[in-house]
Design a protein around this motif. Structure first.
Motif, mmCIF file in Angstrom:
data_model
loop_
_atom_site.group_PDB
_atom_site.id
_atom_site.type_symbol
_atom_site.label_atom_id
_atom_site.label_comp_id
_atom_site.label_asym_id
_atom_site.label_seq_id
_atom_site.Cartn_x
_atom_site.Cartn_y
_atom_site.Cartn_z
ATOM 1 N N SER A 91 88.485 81.509 80.861
ATOM 2 C CA SER A 91 89.293 80.387 81.350
ATOM 3 C C SER A 91 88.456 79.138 81.569
ATOM 4 N N VAL A 92 87.135 79.251 81.399
ATOM 5 C CA VAL A 92 86.235 78.117 81.580
ATOM 6 C C VAL A 92 85.313 78.013 80.377
ATOM 7 N N CYS A 108 102.733 76.588 82.453
ATOM 8 C CA CYS A 108 103.178 77.627 81.529
ATOM 9 C C CYS A 108 104.347 77.111 80.694
ATOM 10 N N HIS A 144 98.952 82.279 78.930
ATOM 11 C CA HIS A 144 100.399 82.511 78.973
ATOM 12 C C HIS A 144 100.921 83.237 77.732
ATOM 13 N N ALA A 196 94.736 75.885 76.435
ATOM 14 C CA ALA A 196 95.451 75.942 77.715
ATOM 15 C C ALA A 196 96.579 76.967 77.692
ATOM 16 N N TRP A 197 97.128 77.243 76.517
ATOM 17 C CA TRP A 197 98.222 78.201 76.412
ATOM 18 C C TRP A 197 97.747 79.655 76.411
ATOM 19 N N ARG A 217 92.924 71.418 72.765
ATOM 20 C CA ARG A 217 93.063 71.551 74.218
ATOM 21 C C ARG A 217 94.352 72.291 74.584
ATOM 22 N N VAL A 235 88.344 72.508 78.757
ATOM 23 C CA VAL A 235 89.541 73.245 79.154
ATOM 24 C C VAL A 235 90.373 72.362 80.067
ATOM 25 N N VAL A 236 91.640 72.194 79.730
ATOM 26 C CA VAL A 236 92.567 71.485 80.610
ATOM 27 C C VAL A 236 93.595 72.491 81.125
ATOM 28 N N ARG A 237 94.144 72.199 82.285
ATOM 29 C CA ARG A 237 95.153 73.075 82.877
ATOM 30 C C ARG A 237 96.533 72.483 82.592
#
Length: 626
Positions: free
Chosen positions: A611-612, A279, A331, A327-328, A323, A274-276
């Motif tokens: 989220s992880v 938005c 949002h 990450a989306w 990825r 998971v990458v951050r």
């Protein structure tokens, strides 16, 4: 079927992956007597479903994802690998699988997953608390009536009639009504009837379900030089093509795809991550039209991919799309709220296959043989881009597939035509009697925004017309596809695959136990009020509350009953130590029960945090070495 005791009863309809996973969680979570009935209409689908049952999965069918991601328990990511290497009974396994040491990033045959789930369900049954029992029953649920006290479920069972003794008799249908305090629907994938194949559905050279025993037999019995047409180019099509190629097939294999989407191969050593990313703000602007919206998506997507390349140079190019899509997810719900329902359905229909390919790939074992056969201009496997207009019998006895391609209509004459699974996601079109009756009664409602799955609340409880909960009926798995899209921003197969089912099974089982465990008078009436003060409770006794949640997480994640009982003893003491709020005047036993519910809900929320990754989750929850 009569109640075995006066304890509450939970009926799980469907014992494939989703049903078995939910039964395991109920067996683990329940602390007081509970009867769990696992109902299945096909004995070969127990702990398997269509995706994993042995008769429809030869040894060459492997998981699409790496073996290290196939654990049934999100908090125990390596459980399947450990089982396959040290517990699985390999007496009838063929080479090379019989001697394989399975690794996290490698392949594993899909058919052994049924043995894995069977073993883990048996273990959960053995390690359940006294009075918590599992009954595995045969039969098909065909109707349900929600009552004020629970649910009456009409079950149809097959039995030998009076002449069914081998002298011309057959199967008779017998129905019975089974009462349950709570029903969990885990019916799995539904088969879509392809309109383009209306004339050939019963033709001996047409295979509707590639994961049926009959379909596999037909495929494996083909002469090596036979011409094959496979409708679809997604992963089920690769299974069929790969099976032929590994048998030494030399005839042409046509993969017919409306979009021409081809899946990518996971790189060696690939791990889910998971990458951050920021938005994608322009997606939160008002929706104007398709062209304008798609332009915004393309711009944001390209920018996000560039960010990953720049800031995460260690990430392989092949999984950058995965990825970004992940990450989306946080949002997307807000972005989707701005899209009219009709437009959202069109976007999902038009780009569903492409979205699936962005979100997930396939292991090299599957992809390498397909890619090698597609590479030469005159290779064995050819990708035909176009929409299947129809399939008709030819005078030769073969089948002719008509494809509307970009440069005109193309005809493919084939010895065998296989349709990919083509699941039916619109429950208004499902032909099974259960769904016809549930929709007729208003017990189930097709998902309005997406047309995929059913309307459910945040805990998986079915919603009827007007968005009101219909009663003690929950859903797990593919039934919640549309809700996963709009509520959690999940896309592709992640709306209903193993990853989603793991979370559904935890949350639904916890909700069922919360409803049915002995709770004392007044719990239901006070719970909303007490939960409203939860933030104050957490603040007033922060350390004790965190300790209680940590203990509850470990209890829910622990397989051995003796260990769960030790944790539960500590947990009860911890809960009693949490300070009572002066504003709430309740007796100690009710206060402790209410606090227990709040602690359990917090623990479930942490266990199902999407989220992880599962590995990150174990570290985050402090259960890496527990």
């Amino acid at each position: 079927m009569l109640r075995t005791d006066s304890c509450p009863r939970v009926l799980i309809v469907g014992s494939g992956l989703a049903g078995a996973a939910t039964a395991m969680r109920l067996l683990r979570f329940a602390r007081s007597p509970l009867e769990i009935i696992l109902l299945e209409r096909r004995s070969d689908y127990r702990c398997a479903g269509v995706a994993y049952h042995r008769d429809g999965n030869p040894w060459d069918h492997v998981f699409n994802i790496q073996a290290g991601r196939m654990s049934a328990f999100r908090e125990d990511v390596h459980d399947f690998i450990r089982w396959a290497n040290s517990e699985a009974e390999r007496g009838d396994w063929p080479a090379p699988w019989a001697g394989t040491t399975f690794v996290e990033q490698g392949p594993a045959p899909r058919r052994i997953f049924q043995d894995y789930l069977t073993d883990r369900l048996a273990e959960a049954r053995r390690e359940a608390c006294p009075g918590v029992v599992l009954v595995e029953a045969d039969g098909e649920a065909v109707d349900m009536e929600v009552l004020s006290t629970g649910v009456d479920v009409t079950v149809r069972q097959s039995c030998l009639n009076s002449a069914g003794n081998g002298s011309g008799g057959g199967q008779a249908q017998e129905t019975t009504v089974l009462f349950a305090d709570h029903v969990v629907l885990a019916t799995g994938l539904e088969l879509r009837v392809p309109p383009f194949a209306a004339e050939v559905l019963e033709h001996e050279s047409f295979v509707r379900n590639p994961y049926s025993a009959a379909g596999v037999r037909k495929l494996m019995a083909l002469p090596p030089g036979a011409t094959v047409a496979i409708v679809g180019s997604v992963l089920s099509a690769y299974d069929s093509a790969g099976l032929l190629l590994r048998q030494g097939h030399t005839g042409k294999i046509h993969l017919v795809s409306r979009t021409g989407t081809v899946f990518r191969t996971y790189p060696a050593g690939h791990e889910h991550g998971v990458v951050r990313l920021p938005c994608p703000k322009t997606l939160l602007e008002p929706y104007l039209n398709r062209e304008e919206f798609l332009a915004r998506v393309r711009n944001e997507w390209e920018a996000a991919c560039s960010t990953v390349v720049r800031e995460h140079p260690d990430i392989d190019q092949a999984v950058i799309a995965e990825r970004v899509a992940k990450a989306w997810e946080p949002h997307l719900p807000k972005a989707l709220e701005l899209i009219p329902s009709a437009e959202l359905r069109w976007l999902l229909d038009e780009f569903g296959t492409a979205i699936a390919a962005f979100r997930v790939g396939a292991v090299e074992y599957t992809m390498e043989i397909i890619e090698r056969a597609m590479h030469p201009a005159d290779g064995t496997v050819q990708l035909v881009v176009g929409k299947v207009a129809g399939i008709k019998p030819a005078e030769s006895g073969r089948l002719v597939v008509s494809v509307d391609a970009r440069n005109g209509t193309r005809s493919i004459e084939a010895d065998l035509v296989m349709s990919n699974f083509g699941r039916e996601s619109d429950y208004g079109r499902v032909g099974q009697p259960l769904w016809k009756n549930l929709l007729r009664r208003g017990t189930a409602v097709p998902h309005e925004r997406t047309g995929r799955g059913l309307e459910v609340d945040e805990r998986g409880v079915l919603l009827g017309p007007g968005g009101v909960a219909v009663g003690p009926v929950s859903a797990v798995g593919v039934l919640r596809e549309g809700d996963e899209i709009v509520r959690n921003g999940r896309t592709g197969a992640f709306t209903f695959n193993l990853a989603a089912i793991k979370n559904h099974s935890i949350a639904v089982a916890a909700h069922v136990i919360e409803r049915l465990e002995p709770s004392g008078d007044g719990l239901a009436g006070r719970l909303t009020q007490y939960c409203g003060h939860a933030s104050n409770i957490k603040e007033a006794a922060r350390a004790e509350f965190e300790e209680a949640v940590t203990l509850e997480v470990r209890r829910l994640a622990t397989r051995a009953r003796s260990e769960r009982e030790l944790i539960d003893f500590r947990l009860e003491s911890c809960i009693r130590s949490v300070a009572e709020l002066p504003a709430l005047s309740v007796d100690a036993s009710l206060r402790d029960r209410l606090m227990r519910v709040i602690v359990n809900r917090a623990a479930v929320e942490r266990l199902t945090d999407i989220s992880v990754t599962p590995k990150q989750l174990r570290r985050q929850l402090g259960i890496v070495n527990s």
